[in-house]
Design a protein around this motif. Structure first.
Motif, PDB file in Angstrom:
ATOM      1  N   GLU A 119      -4.278   9.866   8.603  1.00  0.00           N
ATOM      2  CA  GLU A 119      -5.672   9.648   8.166  1.00  0.00           C
ATOM      3  C   GLU A 119      -6.655  10.337   9.112  1.00  0.00           C
ATOM      4  O   GLU A 119      -7.718  10.759   8.683  1.00  0.00           O
ATOM      5  CB  GLU A 119      -6.000   8.159   7.996  1.00  0.00           C
ATOM      6  CG  GLU A 119      -5.967   7.362   9.257  1.00  0.00           C
ATOM      7  CD  GLU A 119      -6.106   5.844   9.017  1.00  0.00           C
ATOM      8  OE1 GLU A 119      -6.573   5.428   7.947  1.00  0.00           O
ATOM      9  OE2 GLU A 119      -5.725   5.087   9.920  1.00  0.00           O
ATOM     10  N   THR A 164       2.279   1.721  -3.546  1.00  0.00           N
ATOM     11  CA  THR A 164       1.322   2.004  -4.619  1.00  0.00           C
ATOM     12  C   THR A 164       0.531   3.287  -4.374  1.00  0.00           C
ATOM     13  O   THR A 164       0.171   3.971  -5.319  1.00  0.00           O
ATOM     14  CB  THR A 164       0.350   0.819  -4.819  1.00  0.00           C
ATOM     15  OG1 THR A 164      -0.237   0.469  -3.563  1.00  0.00           O
ATOM     16  CG2 THR A 164       1.083  -0.386  -5.381  1.00  0.00           C
ATOM     17  N   THR A 165       0.273   3.614  -3.097  1.00  0.00           N
ATOM     18  CA  THR A 165      -0.478   4.849  -2.812  1.00  0.00           C
ATOM     19  C   THR A 165       0.451   6.023  -2.523  1.00  0.00           C
ATOM     20  O   THR A 165       0.012   7.167  -2.535  1.00  0.00           O
ATOM     21  CB  THR A 165      -1.395   4.679  -1.581  1.00  0.00           C
ATOM     22  OG1 THR A 165      -0.583   4.480  -0.420  1.00  0.00           O
ATOM     23  CG2 THR A 165      -2.336   3.486  -1.761  1.00  0.00           C
ATOM     24  N   ARG A 166       1.717   5.718  -2.214  1.00  0.00           N
ATOM     25  CA  ARG A 166       2.690   6.729  -1.804  1.00  0.00           C
ATOM     26  C   ARG A 166       2.258   7.500  -0.565  1.00  0.00           C
ATOM     27  O   ARG A 166       2.611   8.676  -0.387  1.00  0.00           O
ATOM     28  CB  ARG A 166       3.012   7.688  -2.962  1.00  0.00           C
ATOM     29  CG  ARG A 166       3.809   6.978  -4.055  1.00  0.00           C
ATOM     30  CD  ARG A 166       4.327   7.949  -5.093  1.00  0.00           C
ATOM     31  NE  ARG A 166       5.270   7.302  -5.977  1.00  0.00           N
ATOM     32  CZ  ARG A 166       6.518   7.724  -6.187  1.00  0.00           C
ATOM     33  NH1 ARG A 166       6.989   8.788  -5.559  1.00  0.00           N
ATOM     34  NH2 ARG A 166       7.302   7.099  -7.028  1.00  0.00           N
ATOM     35  N   ARG A 167       1.486   6.830   0.288  1.00  0.00           N
ATOM     36  CA  ARG A 167       1.166   7.339   1.619  1.00  0.00           C
ATOM     37  C   ARG A 167       1.706   6.339   2.630  1.00  0.00           C
ATOM     38  O   ARG A 167       1.468   5.134   2.477  1.00  0.00           O
ATOM     39  CB  ARG A 167      -0.362   7.466   1.819  1.00  0.00           C
ATOM     40  CG  ARG A 167      -1.005   8.583   1.014  1.00  0.00           C
ATOM     41  CD  ARG A 167      -0.614   9.948   1.559  1.00  0.00           C
ATOM     42  NE  ARG A 167      -0.911  11.001   0.599  1.00  0.00           N
ATOM     43  CZ  ARG A 167      -2.050  11.698   0.570  1.00  0.00           C
ATOM     44  NH1 ARG A 167      -2.974  11.456   1.458  1.00  0.00           N
ATOM     45  NH2 ARG A 167      -2.241  12.639  -0.338  1.00  0.00           N
ATOM     46  N   ARG A 223       0.821  -1.216   0.000  1.00  0.00           N
ATOM     47  CA  ARG A 223       0.000   0.000   0.000  1.00  0.00           C
ATOM     48  C   ARG A 223       0.850   1.259   0.000  1.00  0.00           C
ATOM     49  O   ARG A 223       0.530   2.252  -0.666  1.00  0.00           O
ATOM     50  CB  ARG A 223      -0.943   0.006   1.213  1.00  0.00           C
ATOM     51  CG  ARG A 223      -1.969  -1.116   1.180  1.00  0.00           C
ATOM     52  CD  ARG A 223      -2.944  -0.998   2.342  1.00  0.00           C
ATOM     53  NE  ARG A 223      -3.787  -2.183   2.462  1.00  0.00           N
ATOM     54  CZ  ARG A 223      -4.755  -2.341   3.359  1.00  0.00           C
ATOM     55  NH1 ARG A 223      -5.017  -1.381   4.244  1.00  0.00           N
ATOM     56  NH2 ARG A 223      -5.473  -3.449   3.398  1.00  0.00           N
ATOM     57  N   THR A 224       1.958   1.209   0.741  1.00  0.00           N
ATOM     58  CA  THR A 224       2.856   2.363   0.793  1.00  0.00           C
ATOM     59  C   THR A 224       3.461   2.634  -0.589  1.00  0.00           C
ATOM     60  O   THR A 224       3.531   3.783  -1.042  1.00  0.00           O
ATOM     61  CB  THR A 224       3.969   2.115   1.828  1.00  0.00           C
ATOM     62  OG1 THR A 224       3.372   1.993   3.115  1.00  0.00           O
ATOM     63  CG2 THR A 224       4.979   3.248   1.844  1.00  0.00           C
ATOM     64  N   VAL A 280      -2.989   4.475   8.171  1.00  0.00           N
ATOM     65  CA  VAL A 280      -2.318   5.394   7.260  1.00  0.00           C
ATOM     66  C   VAL A 280      -1.950   6.631   8.064  1.00  0.00           C
ATOM     67  O   VAL A 280      -2.827   7.256   8.680  1.00  0.00           O
ATOM     68  CB  VAL A 280      -3.233   5.790   6.090  1.00  0.00           C
ATOM     69  CG1 VAL A 280      -2.511   6.739   5.149  1.00  0.00           C
ATOM     70  CG2 VAL A 280      -3.713   4.552   5.333  1.00  0.00           C
ATOM     71  N   THR A 310       1.950   3.827   5.192  1.00  0.00           N
ATOM     72  CA  THR A 310       0.920   2.916   5.685  1.00  0.00           C
ATOM     73  C   THR A 310       1.594   1.818   6.491  1.00  0.00           C
ATOM     74  O   THR A 310       2.583   1.235   6.041  1.00  0.00           O
ATOM     75  CB  THR A 310       0.144   2.310   4.489  1.00  0.00           C
ATOM     76  OG1 THR A 310      -0.358   3.385   3.682  1.00  0.00           O
ATOM     77  CG2 THR A 310      -1.002   1.444   4.965  1.00  0.00           C
ATOM     78  N   GLU A 335       3.841  11.932   2.356  1.00  0.00           N
ATOM     79  CA  GLU A 335       3.941  11.642   0.931  1.00  0.00           C
ATOM     80  C   GLU A 335       5.299  10.994   0.698  1.00  0.00           C
ATOM     81  O   GLU A 335       6.336  11.593   0.971  1.00  0.00           O
ATOM     82  CB  GLU A 335       3.800  12.937   0.132  1.00  0.00           C
ATOM     83  CG  GLU A 335       2.407  13.536   0.281  1.00  0.00           C
ATOM     84  CD  GLU A 335       2.243  14.823  -0.494  1.00  0.00           C
ATOM     85  OE1 GLU A 335       2.066  14.756  -1.713  1.00  0.00           O
ATOM     86  OE2 GLU A 335       2.322  15.894   0.137  1.00  0.00           O
TER      87      GLU A 335
END
Lengths: 121, 121
Positions: free
Chosen positions: B76, B57-60, B54-55, B73, B62, B83
């Motif tokens: 959140e 692919t979303t660049r947040r 998730r980190t 996250v 996680t 970022e």
């Protein structure tokens, strides 16, 4: 030589610090080692109470090897020692930040840091 | 809405990366989060394969919460998001370095980093 059994409290981590440490099931916390000058994250090692005690009192980065099940002092064989400037405990008490003056490369591969070789993103 | 079961490989960590990860007994690796600009070490979280996926692919940023046994996250609820600029795996494959642009303080206490409050040395 002083026999270890007479050293007494010298070998024990300060109780006020030990009381704030939150260890994992193996009694360990991760220790992030950062270069005092470049601010690079050099490596992550593991410390139990004794490794932290030795790090604080000798000012040499000292860790517990999970694979070898023994203490090791960074640079004891390579000469690439870590002179410890600061040690900080995080807000949860379960991670240490160790700020050091690193002699030579920090990684056993010869890289400057242990994070140089494998970039995922 | 796409039902999760149809997402297939999108929810799985890339096999070439998964093959290099050395997880602890709980399937986790520590993730050191560093500020891209100040180079401060902000915090350490824990990731399993899915949190890393998730980190990446979303660049947040996680993570897996060991206390709550759930994903979270960063930011959140607080808005203090991370970022993600870089993710690196260390030489042993058992620690991640996540370089981020941090919005606001990184620590839930309101401190800039999780290592600000408790200096041992």
């Amino acid at each position: 030589m002083t026999p270890p059994e007479t050293l007494g409290p010298v070998t024990s981590l300060d109780a006020a610090i030990a009381g704030r440490l939150k260890r994992d099931a193996d009694g360990l916390v991760p220790a992030v080692v950062q270069d005092a000058t470049s601010h690079d994250v050099l490596m992550v090692g593991w410390m139990d109470d004794e490794a932290l005690h030795r790090t604080l009192t000798t000012r040499r980065g000292t860790f517990w090897s999970r694979s070898r099940q023994s203490y090791w002092v960074k640079g004891e064989t390579s000469g690439h020692i870590q002179e410890v400037r600061e040690v900080r405990l995080d807000c949860d008490g379960d991670t240490l930040l160790v700020v050091v003056d690193q002699t030579g490369p920090a990684c056993h591969t010869g890289d400057r840091t242990c994070f140089d070789a494998d970039r995922l993103l």
